[in-house]
Design a protein around this motif. Structure first.
Motif, PDB file in Angstrom:
ATOM      1  N   PRO A  87     -67.350   0.562  28.852  1.00  0.00           N
ATOM      2  CA  PRO A  87     -67.267  -0.756  29.498  1.00  0.00           C
ATOM      3  C   PRO A  87     -68.311  -1.769  29.035  1.00  0.00           C
ATOM      4  CG  PRO A  87     -68.360   0.791  30.963  1.00  0.00           C
ATOM      5  CD  PRO A  87     -67.899   1.584  29.757  1.00  0.00           C
ATOM      6  N   HIS A  88     -69.350  -1.319  28.368  1.00  0.00           N
ATOM      7  CA  HIS A  88     -70.437  -2.232  28.021  1.00  0.00           C
ATOM      8  C   HIS A  88     -69.992  -3.420  27.172  1.00  0.00           C
ATOM      9  CE1 HIS A  88     -74.752  -0.501  28.706  1.00  0.00           C
ATOM     10  NE2 HIS A  88     -74.077  -0.678  29.825  1.00  0.00           N
ATOM     11  N   ASP A  89     -68.994  -3.220  26.299  1.00  0.00           N
ATOM     12  CA  ASP A  89     -68.583  -4.284  25.380  1.00  0.00           C
ATOM     13  C   ASP A  89     -67.454  -5.143  25.937  1.00  0.00           C
ATOM     14  OD1 ASP A  89     -66.515  -2.476  25.205  1.00  0.00           O
ATOM     15  OD2 ASP A  89     -66.599  -2.254  23.026  1.00  0.00           O
ATOM     16  N   ASN A  90     -67.084  -4.934  27.198  1.00  0.00           N
ATOM     17  CA  ASN A  90     -65.990  -5.717  27.778  1.00  0.00           C
ATOM     18  C   ASN A  90     -66.380  -7.194  27.916  1.00  0.00           C
ATOM     19  OD1 ASN A  90     -64.606  -3.342  27.972  1.00  0.00           O
ATOM     20  ND2 ASN A  90     -64.586  -3.256  30.218  1.00  0.00           N
ATOM     21  N   LEU A  91     -65.519  -8.076  27.419  1.00  0.00           N
ATOM     22  CA  LEU A  91     -65.761  -9.507  27.530  1.00  0.00           C
ATOM     23  C   LEU A  91     -65.600  -9.957  28.982  1.00  0.00           C
ATOM     24  CD1 LEU A  91     -66.188 -12.254  26.059  1.00  0.00           C
ATOM     25  CD2 LEU A  91     -63.690 -12.411  25.894  1.00  0.00           C
ATOM     26  N   THR A  92     -66.516 -10.806  29.438  1.00  0.00           N
ATOM     27  CA  THR A  92     -66.438 -11.322  30.810  1.00  0.00           C
ATOM     28  C   THR A  92     -66.161 -12.826  30.834  1.00  0.00           C
ATOM     29  OG1 THR A  92     -68.852 -11.537  30.841  1.00  0.00           O
ATOM     30  CG2 THR A  92     -67.898  -9.521  31.786  1.00  0.00           C
ATOM     31  N   VAL A  93     -66.957 -13.606  30.115  1.00  0.00           N
ATOM     32  CA  VAL A  93     -66.769 -15.058  30.069  1.00  0.00           C
ATOM     33  C   VAL A  93     -67.161 -15.584  28.697  1.00  0.00           C
ATOM     34  CG1 VAL A  93     -67.141 -15.414  32.552  1.00  0.00           C
ATOM     35  CG2 VAL A  93     -69.099 -15.456  30.995  1.00  0.00           C
ATOM     36  N   ALA A  94     -66.732 -16.811  28.399  1.00  0.00           N
ATOM     37  CA  ALA A  94     -67.090 -17.461  27.136  1.00  0.00           C
ATOM     38  C   ALA A  94     -67.141 -18.967  27.358  1.00  0.00           C
ATOM     39  CB  ALA A  94     -66.091 -17.119  26.044  1.00  0.00           C
ATOM     40  N   ARG A 165     -77.341 -29.943  19.327  1.00  0.00           N
ATOM     41  CA  ARG A 165     -77.897 -29.463  20.590  1.00  0.00           C
ATOM     42  C   ARG A 165     -76.830 -28.789  21.449  1.00  0.00           C
ATOM     43  NH1 ARG A 165     -80.197 -34.726  20.209  1.00  0.00           N
ATOM     44  NH2 ARG A 165     -78.788 -35.482  21.835  1.00  0.00           N
ATOM     45  N   SER A 166     -76.034 -27.917  20.812  1.00  0.00           N
ATOM     46  CA  SER A 166     -74.996 -27.183  21.533  1.00  0.00           C
ATOM     47  C   SER A 166     -74.758 -25.838  20.864  1.00  0.00           C
ATOM     48  CB  SER A 166     -73.692 -27.988  21.576  1.00  0.00           C
ATOM     49  OG  SER A 166     -73.168 -28.175  20.273  1.00  0.00           O
ATOM     50  N   TYR A 167     -74.161 -24.924  21.615  1.00  0.00           N
ATOM     51  CA  TYR A 167     -73.825 -23.614  21.051  1.00  0.00           C
ATOM     52  C   TYR A 167     -72.650 -23.012  21.803  1.00  0.00           C
ATOM     53  CZ  TYR A 167     -76.767 -21.845  24.937  1.00  0.00           C
ATOM     54  OH  TYR A 167     -77.331 -21.564  26.168  1.00  0.00           O
ATOM     55  N   ILE A 168     -72.022 -22.058  21.180  1.00  0.00           N
ATOM     56  CA  ILE A 168     -70.920 -21.316  21.774  1.00  0.00           C
ATOM     57  C   ILE A 168     -71.382 -19.879  21.937  1.00  0.00           C
ATOM     58  CG2 ILE A 168     -69.915 -20.945  19.472  1.00  0.00           C
ATOM     59  CD1 ILE A 168     -67.163 -20.782  20.764  1.00  0.00           C
ATOM     60  N   ASN A 169     -71.021 -19.257  23.076  1.00  0.00           N
ATOM     61  CA  ASN A 169     -71.370 -17.835  23.207  1.00  0.00           C
ATOM     62  C   ASN A 169     -70.363 -17.074  24.055  1.00  0.00           C
ATOM     63  OD1 ASN A 169     -72.215 -18.634  25.792  1.00  0.00           O
ATOM     64  ND2 ASN A 169     -74.130 -17.504  25.704  1.00  0.00           N
ATOM     65  N   PHE A 170     -70.394 -15.753  23.858  1.00  0.00           N
ATOM     66  CA  PHE A 170     -69.496 -14.834  24.548  1.00  0.00           C
ATOM     67  C   PHE A 170     -70.344 -13.830  25.317  1.00  0.00           C
ATOM     68  CE2 PHE A 170     -66.969 -16.684  21.266  1.00  0.00           C
ATOM     69  CZ  PHE A 170     -65.648 -16.641  21.703  1.00  0.00           C
ATOM     70  N   HIS A 171     -69.993 -13.612  26.589  1.00  0.00           N
ATOM     71  CA  HIS A 171     -70.748 -12.744  27.485  1.00  0.00           C
ATOM     72  C   HIS A 171     -69.985 -11.443  27.716  1.00  0.00           C
ATOM     73  CE1 HIS A 171     -73.082 -16.392  29.098  1.00  0.00           C
ATOM     74  NE2 HIS A 171     -72.105 -16.916  28.361  1.00  0.00           N
ATOM     75  N   THR A 172     -70.723 -10.371  27.914  1.00  0.00           N
ATOM     76  CA  THR A 172     -70.113  -9.061  28.152  1.00  0.00           C
ATOM     77  C   THR A 172     -70.692  -8.417  29.404  1.00  0.00           C
ATOM     78  OG1 THR A 172     -71.783  -7.967  26.782  1.00  0.00           O
ATOM     79  CG2 THR A 172     -69.746  -8.676  25.667  1.00  0.00           C
ATOM     80  N   VAL A 173     -70.123  -7.259  29.736  1.00  0.00           N
ATOM     81  CA  VAL A 173     -70.632  -6.506  30.885  1.00  0.00           C
ATOM     82  C   VAL A 173     -72.102  -6.162  30.680  1.00  0.00           C
ATOM     83  CG1 VAL A 173     -70.477  -4.290  32.099  1.00  0.00           C
ATOM     84  CG2 VAL A 173     -68.389  -5.589  31.588  1.00  0.00           C
TER      85      VAL A 173
END
Length: 220
Positions: A87-94, A165-173
């Protein structure tokens, strides 16, 4: 004849400026673990290592600056929750983050979410997620329209986006604050195809005028 060639040259430059002035703005981001603040080191829930996650993103801001489409491909993050057993690599939000104080080593607020919460690609909803058929990851696309944003708008954030002054990111569990991140950077505008055609045409005209001038002098 000199005046004619000078006039043609000036006209050419004017046409090239006009052609290049009506192009969309392209931006890109390369997402890595090391760009997160603090940097991330992905592991399994058992403590063992898992493959480093990474990705790329491309953004297309229209000439009117009223909409910005994007496409992002990420690797080694579980997009569906079933691509890997851990479950650690599960995507949560982006999201896209931006702000006047954002730098490569500082964090900023969420200004537009396109997966999970907050979800701001909703006026209209242009979000599309395509998980890999094999492997771990997927492709995300959407469009940030003018009225959309997380307590802000595209127009209000353009200054930050176009100034780095911006960035994109993906969050995980495992990394609720973000697992991979990429600074959004403007790609220098190349000479457009229209501009190239205009340049070629102008060169041909100037060359023809010059040739006719030489022929006239030889005949006289």
């Amino acid at each position: 004849m000199f005046r004619l060639r000078t006039t043609l040259l000036v006209s050419t430059f004017a046409l090239l400026i006009a052609a290049s002035g009506y192009a969309n703005t392209i931006l890109v981001a390369n997402l890595t673990n090391s760009q997160e603040n603090p940097p991330t080191n992905p592991t399994l829930s058992t403590g063992g290592p898992r493959p480093a996650s990474f990705g790329t993103a491309t953004f297309d801001l229209n000439d009117a600056m009223t909409a910005m489409t994007f496409s992002s491909t990420i690797f080694n993050i579980d997009v569906t929750g079933s691509q890997t057993p851990d479950p650690h690599d599960n995507l949560t939000v982006a999201h896209i983050h931006a702000g006047p104080l954002v730098t490569p080593t500082t964090n900023g607020p969420v200004v537009w979410g396109f997966f999970g919460s907050p979800f701001n690609d909703n006026n209209p909803n242009d979000a599309l997620v395509t998980p890999f058929s094999t492997g771990v990851g997927g492709v995300f696309s959407g469009k940030w329209d003018l009225p959309e944003g997380n307590n802000t708008t595209l127009d209000a954030q353009l200054g930050n986006i176009l100034s780095g002054r911006s960035y994109i990111n993906f969050h995980t569990v495992q990394f609720g604050g973000g697992e991979i991140r990429g600074a959004i950077q403007v790609v220098p505008e190349p000479l457009t195809s229209t501009g190239m055609l205009l340049a070629i045409g102008a060169i041909a005209i100037i060359g023809s005028a010059g040739l006719q001038s030489c022929q006239s002098r030889q005949e006289s």
